[in-house]
Write a protein that holds these residues in place. Structure first.
Motif, PDB file in Angstrom:
ATOM      1  N   ALA A  62       0.836  -1.205   0.000  1.00 61.51           N
ATOM      2  CA  ALA A  62       0.000   0.000   0.000  1.00 61.51           C
ATOM      3  C   ALA A  62       0.871   1.256   0.000  1.00 61.51           C
ATOM      4  CB  ALA A  62      -0.943  -0.003   1.201  1.00 61.51           C
ATOM      5  N   ALA A  63       1.889   1.271   0.844  1.00 63.10           N
ATOM      6  CA  ALA A  63       2.783   2.432   0.904  1.00 63.10           C
ATOM      7  C   ALA A  63       3.522   2.617  -0.418  1.00 63.10           C
ATOM      8  CB  ALA A  63       3.774   2.276   2.049  1.00 63.10           C
ATOM      9  N   SER A  64       3.937   1.521  -1.033  1.00 62.72           N
ATOM     10  CA  SER A  64       4.727   1.622  -2.264  1.00 62.72           C
ATOM     11  C   SER A  64       3.921   2.159  -3.442  1.00 62.72           C
ATOM     12  CB  SER A  64       5.358   0.273  -2.617  1.00 62.72           C
ATOM     13  OG  SER A  64       4.443  -0.570  -3.261  1.00 62.72           O
ATOM     14  N   VAL A  65       2.599   1.966  -3.418  1.00 69.83           N
ATOM     15  CA  VAL A  65       1.751   2.466  -4.513  1.00 69.83           C
ATOM     16  C   VAL A  65       0.878   3.648  -4.071  1.00 69.83           C
ATOM     17  CG1 VAL A  65       1.751   0.289  -5.792  1.00 69.83           C
ATOM     18  CG2 VAL A  65      -0.069   0.732  -4.117  1.00 69.83           C
ATOM     19  N   GLU A  66       1.155   4.141  -2.853  1.00 71.06           N
ATOM     20  CA  GLU A  66       0.469   5.314  -2.313  1.00 71.06           C
ATOM     21  C   GLU A  66      -1.045   5.129  -2.236  1.00 71.06           C
ATOM     22  OE1 GLU A  66       1.901   9.091  -3.889  1.00 71.06           O
ATOM     23  OE2 GLU A  66       3.729   8.068  -4.556  1.00 71.06           O
ATOM     24  N   ARG A  67      -1.445   4.024  -1.627  1.00 64.54           N
ATOM     25  CA  ARG A  67      -2.864   3.725  -1.388  1.00 64.54           C
ATOM     26  C   ARG A  67      -3.047   3.435   0.091  1.00 64.54           C
ATOM     27  NH1 ARG A  67      -5.942   1.866  -5.845  1.00 64.54           N
ATOM     28  NH2 ARG A  67      -7.611   2.298  -4.382  1.00 64.54           N
ATOM     29  N   THR A  68      -4.291   3.430   0.546  1.00 61.59           N
ATOM     30  CA  THR A  68      -4.544   3.098   1.939  1.00 61.59           C
ATOM     31  C   THR A  68      -4.473   1.588   2.125  1.00 61.59           C
ATOM     32  OG1 THR A  68      -6.937   2.858   1.660  1.00 61.59           O
ATOM     33  CG2 THR A  68      -6.097   5.083   2.199  1.00 61.59           C
ATOM     34  N   HIS A  69      -4.231   1.182   3.355  1.00 65.51           N
ATOM     35  CA  HIS A  69      -4.206  -0.244   3.684  1.00 65.51           C
ATOM     36  C   HIS A  69      -5.542  -0.882   3.337  1.00 65.51           C
ATOM     37  CE1 HIS A  69      -4.432  -3.871   6.141  1.00 65.51           C
ATOM     38  NE2 HIS A  69      -3.109  -3.880   6.120  1.00 65.51           N
ATOM     39  N   SER A  70      -6.626  -0.199   3.675  1.00 61.30           N
ATOM     40  CA  SER A  70      -7.965  -0.719   3.413  1.00 61.30           C
ATOM     41  C   SER A  70      -8.202  -0.939   1.916  1.00 61.30           C
ATOM     42  CB  SER A  70      -9.014   0.243   3.973  1.00 61.30           C
ATOM     43  OG  SER A  70     -10.303  -0.180   3.649  1.00 61.30           O
ATOM     44  N   ALA A  71      -7.843   0.057   1.104  1.00 59.55           N
ATOM     45  CA  ALA A  71      -8.036  -0.056  -0.349  1.00 59.55           C
ATOM     46  C   ALA A  71      -7.203  -1.204  -0.911  1.00 59.55           C
ATOM     47  CB  ALA A  71      -7.675   1.251  -1.042  1.00 59.55           C
ATOM     48  N   SER A  73      -6.073  -3.827   0.730  1.00 62.44           N
ATOM     49  CA  SER A  73      -6.581  -5.094   1.234  1.00 62.44           C
ATOM     50  C   SER A  73      -7.716  -5.603   0.349  1.00 62.44           C
ATOM     51  CB  SER A  73      -7.063  -4.903   2.671  1.00 62.44           C
ATOM     52  OG  SER A  73      -7.462  -6.132   3.214  1.00 62.44           O
ATOM     53  N   GLN A  74      -8.607  -4.707  -0.051  1.00 61.94           N
ATOM     54  CA  GLN A  74      -9.699  -5.076  -0.959  1.00 61.94           C
ATOM     55  C   GLN A  74      -9.167  -5.489  -2.326  1.00 61.94           C
ATOM     56  OE1 GLN A  74     -12.536  -1.850  -1.089  1.00 61.94           O
ATOM     57  NE2 GLN A  74     -12.853  -1.913   1.124  1.00 61.94           N
ATOM     58  N   LYS A  75      -8.173  -4.754  -2.816  1.00 64.07           N
ATOM     59  CA  LYS A  75      -7.608  -5.079  -4.126  1.00 64.07           C
ATOM     60  C   LYS A  75      -6.897  -6.426  -4.086  1.00 64.07           C
ATOM     61  CE  LYS A  75      -6.049  -1.946  -6.966  1.00 64.07           C
ATOM     62  NZ  LYS A  75      -5.198  -0.957  -7.681  1.00 64.07           N
ATOM     63  N   VAL A  76      -6.158  -6.685  -3.012  1.00 65.47           N
ATOM     64  CA  VAL A  76      -5.467  -7.969  -2.877  1.00 65.47           C
ATOM     65  C   VAL A  76      -6.491  -9.113  -2.859  1.00 65.47           C
ATOM     66  CG1 VAL A  76      -4.122  -9.398  -1.265  1.00 65.47           C
ATOM     67  CG2 VAL A  76      -3.342  -7.094  -1.857  1.00 65.47           C
ATOM     68  N   ALA A  77      -7.610  -8.908  -2.191  1.00 68.32           N
ATOM     69  CA  ALA A  77      -8.662  -9.934  -2.175  1.00 68.32           C
ATOM     70  C   ALA A  77      -9.167 -10.202  -3.598  1.00 68.32           C
ATOM     71  CB  ALA A  77      -9.805  -9.514  -1.263  1.00 68.32           C
ATOM     72  N   ALA A  78      -9.352  -9.156  -4.377  1.00 76.14           N
ATOM     73  CA  ALA A  78      -9.806  -9.317  -5.765  1.00 76.14           C
ATOM     74  C   ALA A  78      -8.742  -9.999  -6.617  1.00 76.14           C
ATOM     75  CB  ALA A  78     -10.191  -7.964  -6.354  1.00 76.14           C
ATOM     76  N   MET A  79      -7.481  -9.636  -6.413  1.00 75.78           N
ATOM     77  CA  MET A  79      -6.399 -10.265  -7.177  1.00 75.78           C
ATOM     78  C   MET A  79      -6.238 -11.734  -6.773  1.00 75.78           C
ATOM     79  SD  MET A  79      -3.464  -7.301  -7.674  1.00 75.78           S
ATOM     80  CE  MET A  79      -3.060  -7.168  -5.951  1.00 75.78           C
ATOM     81  N   ARG A  80      -6.465 -12.029  -5.500  1.00 75.54           N
ATOM     82  CA  ARG A  80      -6.406 -13.418  -5.041  1.00 75.54           C
ATOM     83  C   ARG A  80      -7.533 -14.225  -5.699  1.00 75.54           C
ATOM     84  NH1 ARG A  80      -5.805 -12.744   0.423  1.00 75.54           N
ATOM     85  NH2 ARG A  80      -8.033 -12.508   0.650  1.00 75.54           N
ATOM     86  N   LYS A  81      -8.722 -13.639  -5.749  1.00 76.20           N
ATOM     87  CA  LYS A  81      -9.866 -14.304  -6.395  1.00 76.20           C
ATOM     88  C   LYS A  81      -9.590 -14.565  -7.878  1.00 76.20           C
ATOM     89  CE  LYS A  81     -14.839 -13.912  -6.942  1.00 76.20           C
ATOM     90  NZ  LYS A  81     -16.042 -13.111  -6.713  1.00 76.20           N
ATOM     91  N   ALA A  82      -8.859 -13.655  -8.515  1.00 73.02           N
ATOM     92  CA  ALA A  82      -8.509 -13.802  -9.930  1.00 73.02           C
ATOM     93  C   ALA A  82      -7.342 -14.764 -10.142  1.00 73.02           C
ATOM     94  CB  ALA A  82      -8.179 -12.445 -10.540  1.00 73.02           C
ATOM     95  N   GLY A  83      -6.767 -15.268  -9.043  1.00 71.68           N
ATOM     96  CA  GLY A  83      -5.669 -16.225  -9.143  1.00 71.68           C
ATOM     97  C   GLY A  83      -4.317 -15.597  -9.439  1.00 71.68           C
ATOM     98  N   LEU A  84      -4.164 -14.305  -9.144  1.00 70.11           N
ATOM     99  CA  LEU A  84      -2.927 -13.600  -9.463  1.00 70.11           C
ATOM    100  C   LEU A  84      -1.970 -13.484  -8.282  1.00 70.11           C
ATOM    101  CD1 LEU A  84      -4.625 -10.851 -11.612  1.00 70.11           C
ATOM    102  CD2 LEU A  84      -3.189 -12.716 -12.471  1.00 70.11           C
TER     103      LEU A  84
END
Length: 164
Positions: A62-71, A73-84
C-alpha cells in the motif's frame, strides 16, 4: 415544496472519469485479445511492484503504490480471487505477505510491455494537446497545497442553507 434540481446533471469531473474508464476498457481489451483472463488494468501496478520487489505485506505494498491499507486489502482480495496473488503469514502472525502466483509470473513481462506502451502513448497524446494532463494535475496539486479540497468545499457549504 421548493423545486429540487438534480445537481448530478452537471459535473466537471464526470468527463474525466468516463475518459479514464474508456481508456482502462481499451487496455482491458488488449488483455482479452492476448488471452489474459481475470486481469483488471487497476491490478497492474501492484503486480509489477511485487514482481520487481518481491513479496510484501499489504502495508508495504500500500505504501509503495500510495494507497490506503484498506483499499489495498480489498484489491489484494480481488487479485487473489482472480488467481494472481496468494497471501502467506508475514513476519508476525498479524501481517500477511502478498506473493505473485505462477499465473501472474507468467504474464508479468507482458504487463510491463503494456505499461511501457501505455506511458509512451500518453506522452504522444500529451504532445498532441495544448495543455498536457500531467501539467493540469501538477497545477491542481499546487493549488490544493495552498488550500485543501476539504477546506474549499467546507467554505462553499458555509453559505448553503441545505447543508445546515
Amino acid at each position: 415544496m421548493p423545486e429540487f434540481t438534480d445537481p448530478t446533471e452537471q459535473s466537471l469531473w464526470r468527463p474525466m472519469r468516463l475518459l479514464q474508464h474508456a481508456m482502462d476498457d481499451d487496455i482491458g481489451r488488449l488483455y482479452t485479445e492476448r488471452g489474459i483472463e481475470g486481469l483488471k488494468p487497476s491490478f497492474v501496478m501492484e503486480l509489477l511492484r511485487l514482481h520487481a520487489r518481491g513479496p510484501m505485506t499489504i502495508t508495504e505494498l500500500a505504501a509503495s503504490v500510495e494507497r490506503t491499507h484498506s483499499a489495498l486489502s480489498q484489491k489484494v482480495a480481488a487479485m487473489r480471487k482472480a488467481g494472481l496473488v496468494t497471501t502467506t503469514t508475514g513476519d508476525d502472525a498479524r501481517s500477511k505477505k502478498v506473493v505473485l502466483t505462477p499465473k501472474a509470473e507468467e504474464i508479468v513481462g507482458r504487463l510491463a510491455a503494456e505499461w511501457r506502451a501505455t506511458e509512451a502513448v500518453l506522452a504522444d497524446l500529451e504532445a498532441e494537446i495544448p495543455y498536457p494532463l500531467s501539467k493540469v494535475v501538477g497545477d491542481v496539486e499546487k493549488a490544493l497545497a495552498r488550500k485543501s479540497f476539504h477546506d474549499r468545499i467546507a467554505e462553499k457549504l458555509e453559505g448553503d442553507e441545505a447543508w445546515r
